[in-house]
Write a protein that holds these residues in place. Structure first.
Motif, PDB file in Angstrom:
ATOM      1  N   ARG A 103       0.815  -1.225   0.000  1.00  0.00           N
ATOM      2  CA  ARG A 103       0.000   0.000   0.000  1.00  0.00           C
ATOM      3  C   ARG A 103       0.843   1.267   0.000  1.00  0.00           C
ATOM      4  O   ARG A 103       0.328   2.361  -0.246  1.00  0.00           O
ATOM      5  N   THR A 104       2.145   1.133   0.292  1.00  0.00           N
ATOM      6  CA  THR A 104       3.029   2.304   0.285  1.00  0.00           C
ATOM      7  C   THR A 104       3.866   2.388  -0.986  1.00  0.00           C
ATOM      8  O   THR A 104       4.752   3.234  -1.087  1.00  0.00           O
ATOM      9  N   ALA A 105       3.592   1.503  -1.952  1.00  0.00           N
ATOM     10  CA  ALA A 105       4.405   1.471  -3.173  1.00  0.00           C
ATOM     11  C   ALA A 105       4.290   2.772  -3.956  1.00  0.00           C
ATOM     12  O   ALA A 105       3.261   3.458  -3.920  1.00  0.00           O
ATOM     13  N   ASP A 106       5.361   3.120  -4.668  1.00  0.00           N
ATOM     14  CA  ASP A 106       5.383   4.314  -5.509  1.00  0.00           C
ATOM     15  C   ASP A 106       4.869   4.037  -6.916  1.00  0.00           C
ATOM     16  O   ASP A 106       4.816   4.933  -7.753  1.00  0.00           O
ATOM     17  N   GLY A 107       4.489   2.793  -7.171  1.00  0.00           N
ATOM     18  CA  GLY A 107       3.941   2.418  -8.467  1.00  0.00           C
ATOM     19  C   GLY A 107       3.695   0.924  -8.515  1.00  0.00           C
ATOM     20  O   GLY A 107       4.301   0.154  -7.752  1.00  0.00           O
ATOM     21  N   LEU A 108       2.777   0.512  -9.386  1.00  0.00           N
ATOM     22  CA  LEU A 108       2.468  -0.907  -9.585  1.00  0.00           C
ATOM     23  C   LEU A 108       2.337  -1.178 -11.071  1.00  0.00           C
ATOM     24  O   LEU A 108       1.818  -0.348 -11.818  1.00  0.00           O
ATOM     25  N   LEU A 174      -2.939   5.020  -4.669  1.00  0.00           N
ATOM     26  CA  LEU A 174      -1.576   4.819  -5.141  1.00  0.00           C
ATOM     27  C   LEU A 174      -1.310   5.625  -6.416  1.00  0.00           C
ATOM     28  O   LEU A 174      -2.233   5.900  -7.182  1.00  0.00           O
ATOM     29  N   SER A 175      -0.067   5.984  -6.604  1.00  0.00           N
ATOM     30  CA  SER A 175       0.338   6.695  -7.820  1.00  0.00           C
ATOM     31  C   SER A 175       1.012   5.723  -8.775  1.00  0.00           C
ATOM     32  O   SER A 175       1.494   4.666  -8.374  1.00  0.00           O
ATOM     33  N   ASN A 176       1.047   6.100 -10.044  1.00  0.00           N
ATOM     34  CA  ASN A 176       1.758   5.318 -11.061  1.00  0.00           C
ATOM     35  C   ASN A 176       1.273   3.868 -11.134  1.00  0.00           C
ATOM     36  O   ASN A 176       2.073   2.931 -11.233  1.00  0.00           O
TER      37      ASN A 176
END
Length: 217
Positions: A103-108, A174-176
């Protein structure tokens, strides 16, 4: 592959989540190596129990190697055996930690699965789930194991309550968030994903893009 190169070269991307499937598998085959020792690649979906080039573990490892990055796994199957089992697993400290990390990822990077040729249908569905029942419930395909109707809403079926991983609504924060898919068979699920508004970037081919535009009209 070129899109992932451009995205992962950005220094603000520190934690990147990777799904699995043929499209993402092929994308990693067309990437240029880079040096990002400050980057971590993590799997965001449960994996298949058998070894495969398209499994989340293999794809996550390959992408991390290409980026000279660290990597970690979300070690779970795609689905729990029951809704009760999912609730029990959610209470485990390790499971909670993995979910919070994703959930803290900068992109998926995610893929879209259709209702005919999807690897998820062939290799990841629980034995008690029948594809005809999913179709009867209105499913046009899946994203992260969640089956959607043509209008982007979740189908009314127990399968969506048995997914082990982040919630579909978590994508909104989330972004990206990238979805990569192509082919006429993927148009219904891609359109459903776009209608839901849960992704930031769509990577596809020209013919599929034209079909999506035509479908929206």
């Amino acid at each position: 592959g070129q899109f992932l190169n451009r995205l992962l070269e950005q220094p603000n991307i520190k934690l990147f989540g990777m799904s699995w499937g043929n499209t993402l598998n092929m994308a990693t085959r067309f990437m240029e190596p880079m040096n990002r020792p400050d980057l971590e690649i993590t799997s965001v979906m449960g994996g298949l129990t058998k070894g495969s080039d398209v499994n989340s573990y293999e794809i996550t490892t390959r992408l991390a190697d290409l980026c000279n990055a660290a990597h970690s796994y979300f070690t779970a199957p795609v689905y729990a055996s029951s809704m009760a089992s999912r609730e029990i697993l959610e209470q485990h400290k390790e499971f909670k930690g993995s979910i919070e990390k994703i959930r803290t990822a900068d992109g998926l990077a995610l893929a879209a699965g259709d209702m005919e040729t999807s690897l998820l249908l062939a290799d990841a569905l629980p034995e008690d789930i029948r594809v005809p029942d999913l179709k009867e419930a209105g499913a046009v395909g899946d994203i992260m194991g969640y089956f959607l109707r043509a209008d982007g809403r979740l189908v009314d079926h127990d399968i969506n309550a048995r997914v082990l991983g982040i919630k579909l609504d978590d994508l909104d924060d989330l972004s990206n968030v990238v979805v990569a898919a192509g082919g006429a068979n993927k148009v219904p699920i891609m359109r459903a994903i776009l209608l839901r508004g849960c992704v930031d970037h769509l990577v596809t081919d020209e013919h599929t893009a034209r079909d999506l535009v035509a479908a929206s009209q």
